[in-house]
Design an enzyme around this catalytic site. Structure first.
Site, mmCIF file in Angstrom:
data_model
loop_
_atom_site.group_PDB
_atom_site.id
_atom_site.type_symbol
_atom_site.label_atom_id
_atom_site.label_comp_id
_atom_site.label_asym_id
_atom_site.label_seq_id
_atom_site.Cartn_x
_atom_site.Cartn_y
_atom_site.Cartn_z
ATOM 1 N N CYS A 19 0.856 -1.181 0.000
ATOM 2 C CA CYS A 19 0.000 0.000 0.000
ATOM 3 C C CYS A 19 0.892 1.230 0.000
ATOM 4 O O CYS A 19 2.056 1.152 0.403
ATOM 5 C CB CYS A 19 -0.905 0.013 1.232
ATOM 6 S SG CYS A 19 -2.240 1.229 1.085
ATOM 7 N N GLU A 58 -16.655 -8.006 -4.351
ATOM 8 C CA GLU A 58 -15.232 -7.653 -4.230
ATOM 9 C C GLU A 58 -14.362 -8.909 -4.218
ATOM 10 O O GLU A 58 -13.310 -8.959 -4.852
ATOM 11 C CB GLU A 58 -14.991 -6.866 -2.933
ATOM 12 C CG GLU A 58 -15.274 -5.372 -3.035
ATOM 13 C CD GLU A 58 -14.203 -4.625 -3.823
ATOM 14 O OE1 GLU A 58 -13.268 -5.259 -4.352
ATOM 15 O OE2 GLU A 58 -14.314 -3.393 -3.933
ATOM 16 N N LYS A 89 -12.345 -4.963 2.383
ATOM 17 C CA LYS A 89 -11.808 -4.055 3.387
ATOM 18 C C LYS A 89 -12.753 -2.868 3.540
ATOM 19 O O LYS A 89 -12.998 -2.133 2.581
ATOM 20 C CB LYS A 89 -10.420 -3.571 2.961
ATOM 21 C CG LYS A 89 -9.811 -2.592 3.949
ATOM 22 C CD LYS A 89 -8.379 -2.265 3.588
ATOM 23 C CE LYS A 89 -7.798 -1.252 4.548
ATOM 24 N NZ LYS A 89 -6.414 -0.910 4.218
ATOM 25 N N LYS A 146 -11.621 -7.531 6.494
ATOM 26 C CA LYS A 146 -11.033 -6.617 7.451
ATOM 27 C C LYS A 146 -11.970 -5.440 7.695
ATOM 28 O O LYS A 146 -12.452 -4.872 6.718
ATOM 29 C CB LYS A 146 -9.709 -6.115 6.877
ATOM 30 C CG LYS A 146 -9.008 -5.116 7.723
ATOM 31 C CD LYS A 146 -7.778 -4.643 7.012
ATOM 32 C CE LYS A 146 -7.205 -3.512 7.822
ATOM 33 N NZ LYS A 146 -6.251 -2.748 7.126
ATOM 34 N N SER A 152 -6.307 -3.010 14.626
ATOM 35 C CA SER A 152 -5.742 -2.263 15.753
ATOM 36 C C SER A 152 -6.775 -1.833 16.789
ATOM 37 O O SER A 152 -6.575 -2.008 17.993
ATOM 38 C CB SER A 152 -4.984 -1.042 15.223
ATOM 39 O OG SER A 152 -5.840 -0.219 14.442
ATOM 40 N N TYR A 161 -2.483 -8.657 16.363
ATOM 41 C CA TYR A 161 -1.414 -8.122 17.215
ATOM 42 C C TYR A 161 -1.269 -8.961 18.477
ATOM 43 O O TYR A 161 -0.287 -8.837 19.198
ATOM 44 C CB TYR A 161 -1.716 -6.656 17.565
ATOM 45 C CG TYR A 161 -1.882 -5.816 16.312
ATOM 46 C CD1 TYR A 161 -0.760 -5.381 15.600
ATOM 47 C CD2 TYR A 161 -3.143 -5.517 15.796
ATOM 48 C CE1 TYR A 161 -0.903 -4.657 14.427
ATOM 49 C CE2 TYR A 161 -3.295 -4.795 14.629
ATOM 50 C CZ TYR A 161 -2.180 -4.372 13.947
ATOM 51 O OH TYR A 161 -2.316 -3.677 12.775
ATOM 52 N N CYS A 196 -0.062 4.266 1.529
ATOM 53 C CA CYS A 196 -0.430 5.291 2.520
ATOM 54 C C CYS A 196 0.658 5.579 3.552
ATOM 55 O O CYS A 196 0.767 6.701 4.038
ATOM 56 C CB CYS A 196 -1.751 4.950 3.203
ATOM 57 S SG CYS A 196 -1.697 3.457 4.201
ATOM 58 N N ARG A 243 -11.062 7.656 3.689
ATOM 59 C CA ARG A 243 -10.847 6.616 2.683
ATOM 60 C C ARG A 243 -12.155 6.035 2.129
ATOM 61 O O ARG A 243 -12.162 4.970 1.535
ATOM 62 C CB ARG A 243 -10.020 5.476 3.290
ATOM 63 C CG ARG A 243 -8.684 5.882 3.876
ATOM 64 C CD ARG A 243 -7.700 4.727 3.841
ATOM 65 N NE ARG A 243 -6.605 4.839 4.783
ATOM 66 C CZ ARG A 243 -5.594 5.678 4.706
ATOM 67 N NH1 ARG A 243 -5.539 6.566 3.711
ATOM 68 N NH2 ARG A 243 -4.634 5.674 5.614
HETATM 69 C C1 PBG Z 1 -3.067 0.377 4.847
HETATM 70 C C2 PBG Z 1 -3.578 -0.427 5.970
HETATM 71 C C3 PBG Z 1 -4.385 -0.038 7.047
HETATM 72 C C4 PBG Z 1 -4.492 -1.155 7.892
HETATM 73 C C5 PBG Z 1 -3.790 -2.190 7.280
HETATM 74 N N1 PBG Z 1 -3.256 -1.730 6.078
HETATM 75 C C6 PBG Z 1 -4.964 1.278 7.416
HETATM 76 C C7 PBG Z 1 -5.964 1.943 6.611
HETATM 77 O O1 PBG Z 1 -6.481 1.421 5.612
HETATM 78 O O2 PBG Z 1 -6.254 3.077 6.962
HETATM 79 C C8 PBG Z 1 -5.213 -1.193 9.204
HETATM 80 C C9 PBG Z 1 -4.747 -2.216 10.167
HETATM 81 C C10 PBG Z 1 -5.222 -2.044 11.559
HETATM 82 O O3 PBG Z 1 -6.024 -1.157 11.907
HETATM 83 O O4 PBG Z 1 -4.762 -2.842 12.386
HETATM 84 N N2 PBG Z 1 -3.952 0.761 3.883
#
Ligand code: PBG
Length: 323
Positions: free
Chosen positions: A119, A232, A194, A247, A273, A312, A121, A216
């Site tokens: 990615c 998707e 996602k 996710k 997270s 995690y 970002c 996003r």
């Molecule tokens: C990158 C990405 C993200 C996460 C994994 N890859 C963040 C987002 O899309 O803003 C989130 C992982 C997490 O919250 O543990 N695009």
């Protein structure tokens, strides 16, 4: 009917409960996410994610080795580069943080599967997952950069790549770039489903990837949509995805189950997270038993149909499961 049927007969003690248990969690189910940063001997705890760190390469290697020794078969790497720019150059720099970490981990723990998040970002100064023009994230120009990034991870020795950007067509572009360059045997684990989720909050502190304007929602999915998830996933499978991911996990157990029932690829789920931070916060307050809640959550994700869980909690859960 009662008194003939008494389900409690099979709940009498640990032994019989274990005999009839339907879902068995194992360290082999887990993939540990790690955040690699530049510099040396860096180990900085992420304040909203106790027990998770931004680490420089040597410490990533130690962390990866510990995971492997606990029976966790894989890590997924995220990078925090020293410099960010508009096109995320650090993402496909052959000497970038992720590329260096891949090499070091593969040298030290060769059997561990090293997966990389693909990615932009974390590498763009605007914090979006693609190229931005007049406030919009452009799809097609981003594909080429993602393919370059995935290829550079493979060249550095990654075992698997995992695109998380949600641009249309990226699995196909990445597959093509890998195949054309002799990496036809590197699997793609697609973040196929996602959602645009508030549960990513702590990750953005960890990866320093908060969008500098907007959000996003113009590329990640609407949390209200279930049918669209299947669409998707089908598109990514047609483009050559080897594993499909949902996710976040916890608010999307129905989607994990749908996907498990409707496709025959391995299904992964990302216990993100915010899900982790909520458990840690409540446990610190003394409001829940953190270990039990953790195992219950991970079990529920597996019971919903996930074959693989990015979490995690991987090391602490593995340690508990190993007894
Ligand atoms: C990158 C990405 C993200 C996460 C994994 N890859 C963040 C987002 O899309 O803003 C989130 C992982 C997490 O919250 O543990 N695009």
């Amino acid at each position: 009917m009662f008194p003939i049927h008494r389900p409690r007969r099979l709940r009498k003690n640990d032994t019989v409960r274990a005999m009839v248990r339907e879902t068995i969690l194992s360290p082999k189910d887990f993939i540990l996410p790690l955040f690699v940063t530049y510099g040396r001997n860096v180990r900085k705890e992420i304040s909203s994610m106790p027990g998770c760190y931004q680490e420089s390469v040597e410490n990533i290697v130690e962390n990866a080795r510990e995971a492997w020794n606990l029976g966790v078969p894989a890590i997924i790497l995220f990078g925090i580069p020293e410099h960010k720019d508009a096109v995320g150059s650090g993402a496909y720099d052959p000497h970038g943080v992720v590329q260096n970490a891949i090499k070091a981990v593969k040298d030290a723990v060769p059997e561990l599967m090293v997966i990389t998040d693909v990615c932009l970002c974390e590498f763009t100064d605007h914090g979006h997952c693609g190229v931005v023009h007049e406030g919009e994230v452009l799809n097609d120009p981003t594909l080429e950069l993602l393919a370059r990034e995935a290829l550079s991870h493979a060249q550095a020795g990654a075992d698997m790549v995992a695109p998380s950007d949600m641009m249309d067509g990226r699995v196909g572009s990445i597959r093509e770039a890998l195949d054309e360059n002799g990496f036809g045997n590197i699997p793609v684990m697609s973040y196929a489903v996602k959602y645009a989720s508030a549960f990513y909050g702590p990750f953005r502190e960890a990866a320093e990837s908060t969008p500098q304007f907007g959000d996003r929602r113009a590329y990640q999915m609407d949390p209200a949509n279930r049918r669209e998830a299947m669409r998707e996933a089908v598109l990514d499978i047609e483009e050559g995805a080897d594993i499909v991911m949902v996710k976040p996990a916890l608010s999307y157990l129905d989607i994990i189950r749908d996907l498990r029932d409707s496709c025959d690829l391995p299904v992964a789920a990302y216990n993100v997270s915010g899900e982790y931070s909520m458990v840690k916060a409540a446990a610190r307050m003394g409001w829940v038993d953190g270990n039990r809640v953790m195992l219950e959550i991970l079990t529920s994700i597996k019971r919903a149909g996930a074959d693989l869980i990015l979490t995690y909690h991987a090391k602490e859960a593995a340690a508990l499961l190993n007894g």
